[in-house]
Design a protein around this motif. Sequence first.
Motif, PDB file in Angstrom:
ATOM      1  N   LEU A 114       0.921  -1.007   0.135  1.00 15.04           N
ATOM      2  CA  LEU A 114       0.011   0.135   0.102  1.00 15.04           C
ATOM      3  C   LEU A 114       0.743   1.296  -0.048  1.00 15.04           C
ATOM      4  O   LEU A 114       0.549   2.199  -0.732  1.00 15.04           O
ATOM      5  N   LEU A 149      -3.921  -7.011  -3.786  1.00 16.74           N
ATOM      6  CA  LEU A 149      -5.038  -6.508  -2.981  1.00 16.74           C
ATOM      7  C   LEU A 149      -4.794  -5.134  -2.647  1.00 16.74           C
ATOM      8  O   LEU A 149      -5.836  -4.410  -2.802  1.00 16.74           O
ATOM      9  N   PRO A 150      -3.787  -4.661  -1.903  1.00 12.20           N
ATOM     10  CA  PRO A 150      -3.659  -3.248  -1.496  1.00 12.20           C
ATOM     11  C   PRO A 150      -3.442  -2.474  -2.923  1.00 12.20           C
ATOM     12  O   PRO A 150      -3.853  -1.210  -2.682  1.00 12.20           O
ATOM     13  N   LEU A 210      -6.998  -1.925  -4.060  1.00 15.81           N
ATOM     14  CA  LEU A 210      -7.663  -0.938  -3.021  1.00 15.81           C
ATOM     15  C   LEU A 210      -7.039   0.398  -3.525  1.00 15.81           C
ATOM     16  O   LEU A 210      -7.862   1.475  -3.404  1.00 15.81           O
ATOM     17  N   THR A 267      -9.526   3.441  -4.710  1.00 11.83           N
ATOM     18  CA  THR A 267      -9.932   4.665  -3.830  1.00 11.83           C
ATOM     19  C   THR A 267      -9.195   5.838  -3.632  1.00 11.83           C
ATOM     20  O   THR A 267      -9.226   7.036  -3.281  1.00 11.83           O
TER      21      THR A 267
END
Length: 444
Positions: A254, A389-390, A393, A397
């Motif tokens: 992330l 997955l991050p 995301l 977003t």
Amino acid sequence: MDKPRLSFWQIWNMSFGFLGIQFGWGLQMANMSPIYKYLGASDDQIPLLWLAAPLTGFIVQPIIGALSDRTWGPLGRRRPYFLVGAILSSLALIAMPNSGALWIAAGLLWVLDASINISMEPFRAFVADKLGEEQHGTGFAMQSFFIGVGAVIAGLLPWMLRERFHVSSDTGGAVAIPPNVKMSFYIGAVAFLGAVVWTVLSTKEYPPDDLEAFRRKKAERTGFAHLVREIPEALAKMPATMKRLALVQFFTWLGLFCMWLHFSNAVPVIFGSKDPTTDLFKRGAEWAGVCYAVKDAVTFLSAFALMAAARKCDRRRIHGVCLALGGIGLLAVGFIHGEAEKHLLLAALALGGVAWASILSMPYAILAGALPAERMGIYMGIFNFFIVLPEILAALTFGPLVKNLLGGNLVHAVMAGGVFMLLAALLVQSVPLPQSNQPAKTST
């Protein structure tokens, strides 16, 4: 089987293909956000345009991992995938800078990412296939070294072609991809294919211990339906070490995605321009590439230290310290102002290079000793879930968050990545180590 201890040069040859793979990744990471801007994308559109990278990795890597686990032929188990992915990636690199429209560039990024993933995923399993547990740290650190070298050259290329070889960056005021960026992608295509071919030709693979039993098991596991079932079965049986590392990977990536999405466009803002048609913006985008090159130079230099440290020290402590340095570097970007302070950006990204060297090696060195050999490929592919997955995301977003929460401030978006990386540095300390990863004890 008992695997023979490989020499430095044997590990060098088996890892050399990563030089080419990272050449492709490095060109993409340093240049895709500016390319999107050159083709007319707004800042809040760019995260969605980057969605190709995580989605293709999410789909491709576990499938390629499972397929390579059950492959054996004249080129072995993993090398067929190295070669096919390299050929497809090189073609995509040639096509990418000739994109005449934003949607074409976005589509080609999907093709490029899928192709790179076909080559890259089996390389992680390749280290575990070829090396005994005591050499896993060295093998993954060697990959970090080549990743750093490839990315250094890739990051410097547009700037170097303009400054040293006088390849123009002028687009005549039009919204278009500069000639020096195009030339960089062509060079990258040749480098990608050449490096992977070197590894394919110089390194042999060990056959399964019982080839007939392997073929019988492969015959029992044919078909797409079995492949689809195998991935959730493996997920349900994940070792404890992998489960804890998954959370570390989530926050680490992330943070990295904050940097990749926004740093190349944040540097022109620090320089004083948001307009992609201005010379100041182009200088800022090129300097971002130089910063990435410094980061990656530190990565390959750090790889040597990590090779030595991994043999003697707790890999969790090593990884935690490196992640913390990377987080501090990204936070520091917010305290740099103007083109006159551009050299401070090099120092900030250099700290990121220490983190990147560890990210590319330590999690895999910790994980490899906890995985069953016969499912190494699929588990390395599944481990990629907690990278992508991050990223998914972030892609979905971060555009609205940067626009509405951060007021469109791309520098603050980069700083947010530092916060995530510091959190990952704390979480890695609680990961249980498999016995083979315990640091060596010295006798007294």
